[in-house]
Write an enzyme that holds these catalytic residues in place. Sequence first.
Site, mmCIF file in Angstrom:
data_model
loop_
_atom_site.group_PDB
_atom_site.id
_atom_site.type_symbol
_atom_site.label_atom_id
_atom_site.label_comp_id
_atom_site.label_asym_id
_atom_site.label_seq_id
_atom_site.Cartn_x
_atom_site.Cartn_y
_atom_site.Cartn_z
ATOM 1 N N GLY A 59 0.832 -1.198 0.000
ATOM 2 C CA GLY A 59 0.000 0.000 0.000
ATOM 3 C C GLY A 59 0.866 1.246 0.000
ATOM 4 N N LYS A 73 0.474 0.554 6.899
ATOM 5 C CA LYS A 73 1.140 -0.765 6.871
ATOM 6 C C LYS A 73 1.935 -1.018 8.156
ATOM 7 C CE LYS A 73 3.547 0.113 3.166
ATOM 8 N NZ LYS A 73 3.066 1.507 2.993
ATOM 9 N N SER A 74 2.803 -0.085 8.516
ATOM 10 C CA SER A 74 3.666 -0.294 9.692
ATOM 11 C C SER A 74 2.840 -0.348 10.972
ATOM 12 C CB SER A 74 4.699 0.831 9.801
ATOM 13 O OG SER A 74 5.523 0.831 8.655
ATOM 14 N N SER A 102 2.595 4.866 1.040
ATOM 15 C CA SER A 102 3.164 5.418 2.272
ATOM 16 C C SER A 102 2.043 6.134 3.021
ATOM 17 C CB SER A 102 4.287 6.401 1.908
ATOM 18 O OG SER A 102 4.824 6.963 3.086
ATOM 19 N N GLY A 103 1.917 5.851 4.308
ATOM 20 C CA GLY A 103 0.878 6.502 5.098
ATOM 21 C C GLY A 103 -0.458 5.766 5.096
ATOM 22 N N SER A 124 6.063 -1.842 -1.808
ATOM 23 C CA SER A 124 6.092 -2.861 -2.884
ATOM 24 C C SER A 124 5.148 -2.461 -4.022
ATOM 25 C CB SER A 124 5.786 -4.255 -2.345
ATOM 26 O OG SER A 124 4.744 -4.288 -1.401
#
Length: 215
Positions: free
Chosen positions: A41, A47-48, A43-44, A115
């Site tokens: 997905g 995911k993390s 950035s932001g 990715s």
Amino acid sequence: LNDREQLAPKSANVTTVSHRVAADERSVRNGHEGGILWFTGLSGAGKSTLAMELERALFINGYQVYVLDGDNIRQGLSADLGFSPEDRVENIRRVGEVASLFAEAGVIAITAFISPYRADREGVRAVHAQHFHEIFINAPLDVCEARDVKGLYSRARRGEIKEFTGISAPYEPPVAADLVIPTHLWPVDRCIAELMTFINQRLSRPRAPQRARLA
Ligand code: ADX
């Protein structure tokens, strides 16, 4: 290690050495199988955040689990790589191989990388097709940009960061993700609950560790 013929090895004269611990011996001990939960997905998108929350939730429930996160891996394993298309391809290839090793070791690897290229994600699936699950952490670009947790979108808009995903570099969304988590619609608790349900269905539930007869 059967279908690992993606990149022909540069080294000549290497042979495959067999383990003396079978995958099912590891899963009997752990109470679940190893696998890859591949988050993709913008950035932001979350995911993390979700990867680390899910790691905690799975750990508490007795799973062997470890997160591979883009920002962390880029300070070590991929410290020599930037954000050109070629470097992103290599980043995902390396992470795919590492995640596959974790899965073979019986661990659930959660990967949190943009990715952006569909072909690269499919490449990882090819390395570890058995237990690869593509999970689309989906929030629209305008939502990610409004969140701008790291302030990178505004810098990318000002032209200070080149080849920024969604702004000046492409993101190819999954066409058939195994699971989609819309983080602009659901609070974190709901996202984690949906992920846990998915894992309970797709990877065997933890059982009390049995002591197998080992020779
Ligand atoms: S990937 O494209 O190779 O999968 P990866 O997930 O490892 O990317 O790294 C993305 C992280 O690097 C983002 O969360 C962001 O913090 C940071 N970053 C720095 N520059 C860029 C860029 N040009 N594009 C995307 N992310 C960037």
